[in-house]
Design a protein around this motif. Structure first.
Motif, PDB file in Angstrom:
ATOM      1  N   MET A  10      -3.407  -9.018 -60.315  1.00 45.13           N
ATOM      2  CA  MET A  10      -2.513  -9.811 -59.465  1.00 45.13           C
ATOM      3  C   MET A  10      -3.301 -10.933 -58.789  1.00 45.13           C
ATOM      4  O   MET A  10      -2.846 -11.518 -57.803  1.00 45.13           O
ATOM      5  N   PHE A  62       7.255  -4.773 -55.753  1.00 44.92           N
ATOM      6  CA  PHE A  62       7.280  -4.890 -54.286  1.00 44.92           C
ATOM      7  C   PHE A  62       8.703  -4.633 -53.793  1.00 44.92           C
ATOM      8  O   PHE A  62       9.660  -5.216 -54.335  1.00 44.92           O
ATOM      9  N   ARG A 114       6.320   4.347 -52.184  1.00 45.79           N
ATOM     10  CA  ARG A 114       6.823   3.087 -52.774  1.00 45.79           C
ATOM     11  C   ARG A 114       7.677   3.469 -53.993  1.00 45.79           C
ATOM     12  O   ARG A 114       7.238   3.288 -55.141  1.00 45.79           O
ATOM     13  N   ASP A 143      -6.774   2.283 -58.514  1.00 41.39           N
ATOM     14  CA  ASP A 143      -5.343   2.571 -58.639  1.00 41.39           C
ATOM     15  C   ASP A 143      -5.224   3.744 -59.614  1.00 41.39           C
ATOM     16  O   ASP A 143      -4.747   3.593 -60.754  1.00 41.39           O
ATOM     17  N   ARG A 163      -6.424  -7.034 -51.021  1.00 46.75           N
ATOM     18  CA  ARG A 163      -5.796  -6.946 -49.692  1.00 46.75           C
ATOM     19  C   ARG A 163      -6.816  -6.830 -48.555  1.00 46.75           C
ATOM     20  O   ARG A 163      -6.453  -7.030 -47.401  1.00 46.75           O
TER      21      ARG A 163
END
Ligand SMILES: Nc1ncnc2c1ncn2[C@@H]1O[C@H](COP(=O)(O)OP(=O)(O)OP(=O)(O)O)[C@@H](O)[C@H]1O
Ligand SMILES: CC(C)(CO)[C@@H](O)C(=O)[O-]
Ligand code: BAL
Length: 317
Positions: A37, A69, A145, A174, A211
């Protein structure tokens, strides 16, 4: 054409990307894909390096995928710097970049970011086909999520169809995503070898993550509690100082809360099938953490994930 484009081809449409890949394959070259990303760091570049070792040409994709998202999440503030990314990829010896503007059917009047879960089917021309890995996507990140893996699996499926890679390289930061994609590839008969690479960390232990750039200096320091908690667990399990998964989870949760983090989850699961476990010794155990820390710009929080495999018997696939 920009300087970067002359050195490193950057494709923005599926058709151009596919044509380039097919040309490579026609010349007998093995193709690797590194999906990202963007806002690249050394963790991403380690994937490019691994990809180069396994294929003749490496394509990196840069795409902040809106369908993974939820509307309340950080799509709009996700860090982006495509020019810097291209320079890093060129320096790392990547052979092509896939940087689509959108991978979803454009709905008149809708912005890319509005094409998120729960909204796709409101317009009759919207994207409405999704891919899900039913069981593996449920725990951990799938719990907090619920839309996430459906979006990831869908976009990875699209990337695989467009880039037709022989090999695709993912990071084990991840961890659940890596496992989910391995299952997707197996279940849907993709002719893609999925490789999962180890987590790259900053010198002080923090897992590298795009992030991280959104953390305040204080949060950056506090967030070290995650890697410290994982290191504590590794030591405690090795020494036999803990015997129950709940003990480990409670201690790590305590460390994060003490440091001011908001725990999303601290869970111990079977490292291969992500099922529940009752002890720490009869199987490899995934200790996975997700926690929020205040963002630098005062815009909400930054959600970080990290993990380690305890009692690892060398089994990765
Ligand atoms: N520290 C890391 N070590 C190894 N691989 C990583 C690391 N960070 C990310 N990756 C891998 O890079 C790929 C692209 O991830 P992505 O672009 O979302 O980066 P990220 O740093 O994980 O971002 P985020 O901050 O959104 O978690 C994924 O396969 C991911 O697992
Ligand atoms: C695999 C991925 C590129 C799909 O959007 C993303 O989830 C990521 O960067 O890990
Ligand atoms: N690698 C992280 C993808 C996401 O959080 O959307």
């Amino acid at each position: 054409m920009s300087t970067e484009e002359q050195e490193l081809p950057v494709f923005t449409t599926a058709a151009d990307m596919r044509a380039w890949v097919r040309k490579q394959k026609k010349s007998g070259r093995k193709v690797a894909l590194v999906p990202t990303m963007g806002y690249l760091h050394e963790g991403h570049l380690s994937l490019v390096k691994a990809a180069k070792e396994r294929a003749d040409v490496v394509v990196a994709s840069i795409y902040v995928n809106p369908t993974q998202f939820a509307a309340h999440e950080d799509f709009d503030v996700y860090p982006r710097n495509p020019a810097d990314d291209r320079a890093k990829l060129a320096a790392a010896g990547c052979h092509a970049v896939f940087e689509p503007e959108s991978l979803y059917v454009a709905v008149p009047g809708a912005s890319e970011g509005s094409n998120v879960v729960g909204r796709e089917t409101q317009h009759p021309d919207s994207h409405e086909t999704f891919v899900s890995v039913e069981r593996l996507q449920r725990p951990l990140c799938g719990g907090s999520r619920p839309h996430f893996f459906r979006g990831v699996c869908t976009v990875v499926t699209k990337l695989f169809h467009i880039c037709e890679p022989d090999v695709a390289v993912f990071g084990r930061k991840d961890y659940q995503q890596w496992r989910v994609i391995c299952r997707l590839v197996r279940d849907l008969d993709f002719a893609v070898e999925v490789v999962g690479m180890p987590i790259c960390r900053e010198a002080d232990g923090l897992a590298m993550s795009s992030r991280n750039a959104r953390l305040s200096a204080e949060s950056r320091e506090r967030a070290l509690c995650i890697s410290r908690g994982l290191a504590w667990a590794e030591g405690a399990v090795k020494e036999g100082a803990v015997s129950k998964p709940e003990e480990v989870a409670a201690h790590v949760r305590g460390l994060i809360e003490e440091a001011g983090g908001k725990v999303d989850y601290v869970e111990l699961l079977h490292a291969l099938n992500l099922g529940p476990i009752s002890d720490l010794t009869s199987q490899p155990v995934l200790l996975a953490v997700a926690a929020h820390f205040p963002a630098r710009d005062g815009k909400g929080t930054v959600r970080l994930i990290d993990n380690t495999v305890l009692n690892n018997q060398g089994e990765q696939q």
